[in-house]
Design a protein around this motif. Sequence first.
Motif, short mmCIF file in Angstrom:
data_model
loop_
_atom_site.label_atom_id
_atom_site.label_comp_id
_atom_site.label_asym_id
_atom_site.label_seq_id
_atom_site.Cartn_x
_atom_site.Cartn_y
_atom_site.Cartn_z
N PHE A 1 5.32 -1.60 16.61
CA PHE A 1 5.02 -0.81 16.45
C PHE A 1 3.16 -0.48 15.62
O PHE A 1 2.44 -1.18 16.44
CB PHE A 1 4.69 -1.07 14.57
CG PHE A 1 4.61 -2.73 14.37
CD1 PHE A 1 3.40 -2.18 13.92
CD2 PHE A 1 4.85 -3.59 14.87
CE1 PHE A 1 2.52 -3.02 13.17
CE2 PHE A 1 3.77 -4.88 14.38
CZ PHE A 1 2.97 -4.48 13.85
N THR A 2 2.51 1.05 14.96
CA THR A 2 1.71 1.19 15.38
C THR A 2 1.36 1.41 13.65
O THR A 2 1.72 2.70 13.11
CB THR A 2 0.90 2.20 15.71
OG1 THR A 2 1.12 1.55 17.51
CG2 THR A 2 -0.33 2.31 15.48
N ILE A 3 0.06 0.76 13.10
CA ILE A 3 0.01 1.75 11.72
C ILE A 3 -1.77 2.22 11.50
O ILE A 3 -2.84 1.09 11.97
CB ILE A 3 -0.18 0.50 10.49
CG1 ILE A 3 0.79 -0.12 11.09
CG2 ILE A 3 -0.69 1.23 9.14
CD1 ILE A 3 1.49 -1.77 9.86
N ASN A 4 -1.79 3.21 11.30
CA ASN A 4 -3.03 3.81 11.39
C ASN A 4 -4.06 4.09 9.89
O ASN A 4 -3.41 3.66 9.58
CB ASN A 4 -2.46 5.57 11.98
CG ASN A 4 -2.23 5.56 13.40
OD1 ASN A 4 -2.67 4.55 14.14
ND2 ASN A 4 -0.97 6.16 13.88
N LEU B 1 0.65 -1.37 -0.07
CA LEU B 1 0.20 -0.40 -0.51
C LEU B 1 0.69 1.54 0.01
O LEU B 1 0.20 2.74 -0.05
CB LEU B 1 -0.45 -0.38 1.03
CG LEU B 1 -2.31 -0.81 0.99
CD1 LEU B 1 -3.23 -0.88 2.55
CD2 LEU B 1 -2.71 -0.73 -0.13
N GLY B 2 2.14 0.97 -0.22
CA GLY B 2 2.72 2.06 -0.21
C GLY B 2 3.65 2.97 0.76
O GLY B 2 3.23 1.85 2.33
N PRO B 3 4.45 4.16 1.13
CA PRO B 3 5.46 4.56 2.52
C PRO B 3 4.18 4.51 3.74
O PRO B 3 4.83 4.66 4.36
CB PRO B 3 6.04 5.46 1.98
CG PRO B 3 5.55 4.82 -0.18
CD PRO B 3 4.64 5.03 -0.15
N ALA B 4 2.69 5.48 2.97
CA ALA B 4 2.37 5.56 4.51
C ALA B 4 1.83 4.31 5.75
O ALA B 4 1.81 4.75 6.44
CB ALA B 4 0.84 6.67 3.72
N PHE B 5 2.20 3.12 4.79
CA PHE B 5 1.95 2.20 6.34
C PHE B 5 3.05 1.42 5.69
O PHE B 5 3.20 0.08 5.92
CB PHE B 5 0.70 1.08 4.89
CG PHE B 5 -0.69 1.78 4.44
CD1 PHE B 5 -1.37 2.04 5.78
CD2 PHE B 5 -0.65 2.46 3.35
CE1 PHE B 5 -3.31 2.64 5.17
CE2 PHE B 5 -2.28 2.94 3.74
CZ PHE B 5 -3.26 3.57 4.10
N ARG B 6 3.95 2.06 5.91
CA ARG B 6 5.49 1.01 6.03
C ARG B 6 5.63 2.21 7.38
O ARG B 6 5.65 3.56 7.25
CB ARG B 6 5.81 1.54 4.73
CG ARG B 6 5.94 0.24 3.84
CD ARG B 6 7.10 0.25 2.88
NE ARG B 6 6.78 -0.79 1.88
CZ ARG B 6 7.83 -1.35 0.76
NH1 ARG B 6 8.63 -1.15 1.59
NH2 ARG B 6 7.02 -2.44 0.75
N VAL B 7 6.36 1.26 8.23
CA VAL B 7 6.56 1.88 9.83
C VAL B 7 7.73 1.40 10.74
O VAL B 7 8.38 -0.11 9.61
CB VAL B 7 5.69 1.89 10.70
CG1 VAL B 7 4.54 2.20 10.42
CG2 VAL B 7 5.19 0.45 11.44
N LEU B 8 8.37 1.14 11.18
CA LEU B 8 10.04 0.84 11.81
C LEU B 8 9.26 0.92 13.62
O LEU B 8 9.25 1.16 14.08
CB LEU B 8 10.82 1.77 11.78
CG LEU B 8 11.63 2.23 10.18
CD1 LEU B 8 12.99 2.81 10.93
CD2 LEU B 8 12.02 0.71 9.97
N THR B 9 9.84 -0.57 13.91
CA THR B 9 9.17 -0.57 15.17
C THR B 9 10.27 -0.12 16.01
O THR B 9 11.81 0.20 16.21
CB THR B 9 9.96 -2.36 15.12
OG1 THR B 9 11.32 -3.06 15.47
CG2 THR B 9 9.12 -3.27 14.66
N VAL B 10 10.09 0.01 17.34
CA VAL B 10 11.10 0.85 18.05
C VAL B 10 11.68 0.20 19.46
O VAL B 10 11.61 -0.53 18.51
CB VAL B 10 9.91 1.63 19.63
CG1 VAL B 10 9.01 2.94 18.88
CG2 VAL B 10 8.93 1.02 19.83
N ASP B 11 12.18 0.46 20.35
CA ASP B 11 13.75 -0.42 20.70
C ASP B 11 12.67 -1.53 21.57
O ASP B 11 13.02 -2.77 21.61
CB ASP B 11 13.98 0.19 22.27
CG ASP B 11 15.33 2.04 21.80
OD1 ASP B 11 15.39 1.84 20.59
OD2 ASP B 11 15.09 2.60 22.49
N ASP B 12 11.56 -1.88 22.22
CA ASP B 12 10.38 -2.36 22.50
C ASP B 12 10.17 -3.65 21.57
O ASP B 12 9.21 -4.69 21.72
CB ASP B 12 9.67 -2.01 23.87
CG ASP B 12 8.49 -1.73 23.13
OD1 ASP B 12 8.38 -1.10 22.34
OD2 ASP B 12 7.86 -1.12 23.84
N GLY B 13 10.20 -3.39 20.44
CA GLY B 13 10.18 -4.23 18.84
C GLY B 13 8.63 -3.75 18.62
O GLY B 13 7.37 -4.24 18.05
#
Length: 207
Positions: free
Chosen positions: A149-152, A135-147
């Motif tokens: 992630f959230t996609i909105n 679905l493109g860059p808007a739906f790609r995220v990186l996990t934070v230190d505790d692993g």
Amino acid sequence: ARAFPAPDSGMLQATVNGLDGNPAPGIAVRILPQQTDRSQLPEPMAELRAFTDDRGRFEFAEVPFGLHAVWLYGPNLAERTSVYNDPRQPVREAVLMLKPTAQIHGRVVGANAQPIANAEVGLADLPVSEGAVGLGPAFRVLTVDDGTFTINQIPPGPHTLFAQADGFAQTIHPHNPGETETTITLTQGLSFAGNVESEGTPLADTA
């Protein structure tokens, strides 16, 4: 009489309504032909984008006949649907309704359940069995230190999550409608050690 070839495309017009049933202006529209080999599509037809006007309408000319996936995006509202551009109706009219978006919260871990930071998590629009389309860059995220992630603002419908990180193989994870929490487990990727040589001369150490 001279014979003319039958047209292979027509105009696609639609009105987009909000939750209140009224036309929704300024909604981003994306149309992608559901064709197995998209490389065979002319470049302008590979993907079509527009915004609805003040009356909630959009239109595209010369849309190839066949089945198309349509995505609609607005503030906290979205929709993914299919529209068939029928050669028996050279001008196709449709009314599309926006729906509330969803959110996915999850965690990426290794085989030992340890969190993986900076893993890339992406969302695709179809189940794995149907051939997922990113679905493109808007739906790609990186996990934070505790692993985590959230996609909105995820449009309704089935989706596929995919995750990858350095040293780990990419994992594909089906996501069911209504699922808001998920855990994705990555497995260690393959590695090798040795020397790269050209005509018997070592070029570099590779690990």
